[in-house]
Design a protein around this motif. Structure first.
Motif, short mmCIF file in Angstrom:
data_model
loop_
_atom_site.label_atom_id
_atom_site.label_comp_id
_atom_site.label_asym_id
_atom_site.label_seq_id
_atom_site.Cartn_x
_atom_site.Cartn_y
_atom_site.Cartn_z
N LEU A 288 0.91 -1.01 -0.02
CA LEU A 288 -0.38 0.08 0.02
C LEU A 288 0.40 1.27 0.13
N HIS B 214 2.93 -8.05 1.77
CA HIS B 214 1.05 -8.00 2.10
C HIS B 214 0.27 -7.26 0.92
N ASP C 50 -3.25 -5.26 0.32
CA ASP C 50 -4.51 -4.95 1.26
C ASP C 50 -5.46 -4.92 0.06
N MET D 141 -9.88 -6.65 3.14
CA MET D 141 -11.23 -6.10 3.81
C MET D 141 -12.19 -5.33 2.91
N MET E 219 -5.41 -5.52 14.25
CA MET E 219 -5.62 -4.58 13.37
C MET E 219 -4.93 -3.45 14.51
N PHE F 184 -6.24 2.91 5.70
CA PHE F 184 -4.68 3.93 5.37
C PHE F 184 -4.05 3.16 6.10
N GLY G 184 4.18 -1.23 6.55
CA GLY G 184 3.99 -0.47 4.69
C GLY G 184 4.95 1.06 5.27
#
Ligand SMILES: O=C(CO)[C@@H](O)[C@H](O)COP(=O)(O)O
Ligand SMILES: [Fe+2]
Length: 226
Positions: free
Chosen positions: A12, A35, A37, A70, A139, A145, A199
Motif C-alpha cells: 500500500l 502484504h 491490502d 478488507m 489490527m 489507510f 507499509g
C-alpha cells in the motif's frame, strides 16, 4: 521467547508506478511475505486493488502473498483470490456472517486462513474458530489507510491474543498490522507478535533492507529489555 519474527511489507505504501521493481526490492531486502491490502470502499472507506493486481504481483513475487481482504462478503471472492495466487487469505469476522465456513473454505482451497480483528472487536469473535485459524491478525489501527498511528491499547490485546492462541494448542501465528515501526516493534514482540505487517516503515524508509532488519532486531530489545 524464541519465535522467528516474519516481516510482511505492505505494498500500500509502495510506488505503484513501478510495483514490479518495488516487489523485487523488498524480496531482495529480506521480506518474508508480501502484504497486499484489498479494500472495497464499503467495509473500509478506501478502494485499492482486486484479484487482477494480485495476479500481477504473483508473476513477480517468489515469497508468499499475504492477502488482507478488507471487503464486505469476502466469501464471494475466495476462489478469485486463490486463482490469483494468494497464499495467505485473511478476512475480517466483522465482514462475514459465517466466519467458520469462510475459514474452512480458505483452507479447502489450499491457502492459509487468517482472521483480522478491528481495534474495537474483541477476541471472543475468534474463540470458537481457533482450530480453523493459521493466523490471527490484530489490527493496531482502524483499517483503511497506510501511515496511521499505532493505537497503544492494542498492545494488551496482542498479549491476550498470544495467550489465547498458546492455550488453544494450535500453531497460530499472531500478526500485527498498522503503525508497526522501530518504535512500536519491541513492545509488540514482547507482547507475542510473530508477524509484522509494515507499509510506511519499509517503503517510505529506504534502504529497505535496513528498514526490515531494524524491525527484526526489535526482538533483541525485547529479550534484553533495552
Ligand atoms: O491493512 C492496512 C491498513 O488498513 C495495512 O496493511 C497498512 O497498509 C499498514 O500500513 P502502515 O501502518 O504500516 O503504514
Ligand atoms: Fe493490511
Amino acid at each position: 521467547m524464541n519465535r522467528r519474527i516474519l516481516v510482511s511489507p505492505s505494498i500500500l505504501s509502495a510506488d505503484f508506478s513501478k510495483l514490479g521493481d518495488e516487489i523485487k526490492a523488498v524480496e531482495q531486502a529480506g521480506a518474508d511475505f508480501l502484504h497486499i491490502d484489498v479494500m472495497d470502499g464499503h467495509f473500509v472507506p478506501n478502494i485499492t486493488i482486486g484479484p487482477m493486481i494480485v495476479e500481477a504481483c504473483k508473476k513477480i513475487a517468489t515469497i508468499p502473498l499475504d492477502v488482507h481482504l478488507m471487503i464486505a462478503e469476502p466469501d464471494r471472492y475466495l476462489e478469485d483470490f486463490h486463482a490469483a495466487g494468494a497464499n495467505i487469505l485473511t478476512v475480517h469476522p466483522e465482514a462475514t456472517h459465517h466466519l467458520h465456513r469462510t475459514l474452512t473454505r480458505i483452507r479447502e482451497l489450499g491457502m492459509q486462513a487468517g482472521a483480522a480483528l478491528n481495534p474495537s472487536t474483541g477476541l471472543e469473535a475468534v474463540r470458537y474458530v481457533l482450530a480453523e485459524l493459521d493466523i490471527l491478525m490484530i489490527m493496531t489501527v482502524n483499517p483503511g489507510f497506510g501511515g496511521q498511528s499505532f493505537i497503544p491499547t492494542m498492545l494488551e490485546k496482542v498479549r491476550s491474543a498470544r495467550e489465547m492462541a498458546d492455550k488453544s494448542g494450535y500453531p497460530i501465528r499472531i500478526e500485527v498490522d498498522g503503525g508497526v515501526a522501530p518504535s512500536t516493534a519491541p513492545d509488540l514482540i514482547c507482547a507475542g507478535a510473530d508477524i509484522f505487517v509494515a507499509g510506511s516503515a519499509v517503503f517510505l524508509r529506504p534502504p529497505y533492507s535496513d528498514a526490515i532488519n531494524l524491525l527484526r532486531s526489535a526482538e533483541t530489545q525485547c529479550r534484553t529489555g533495552e
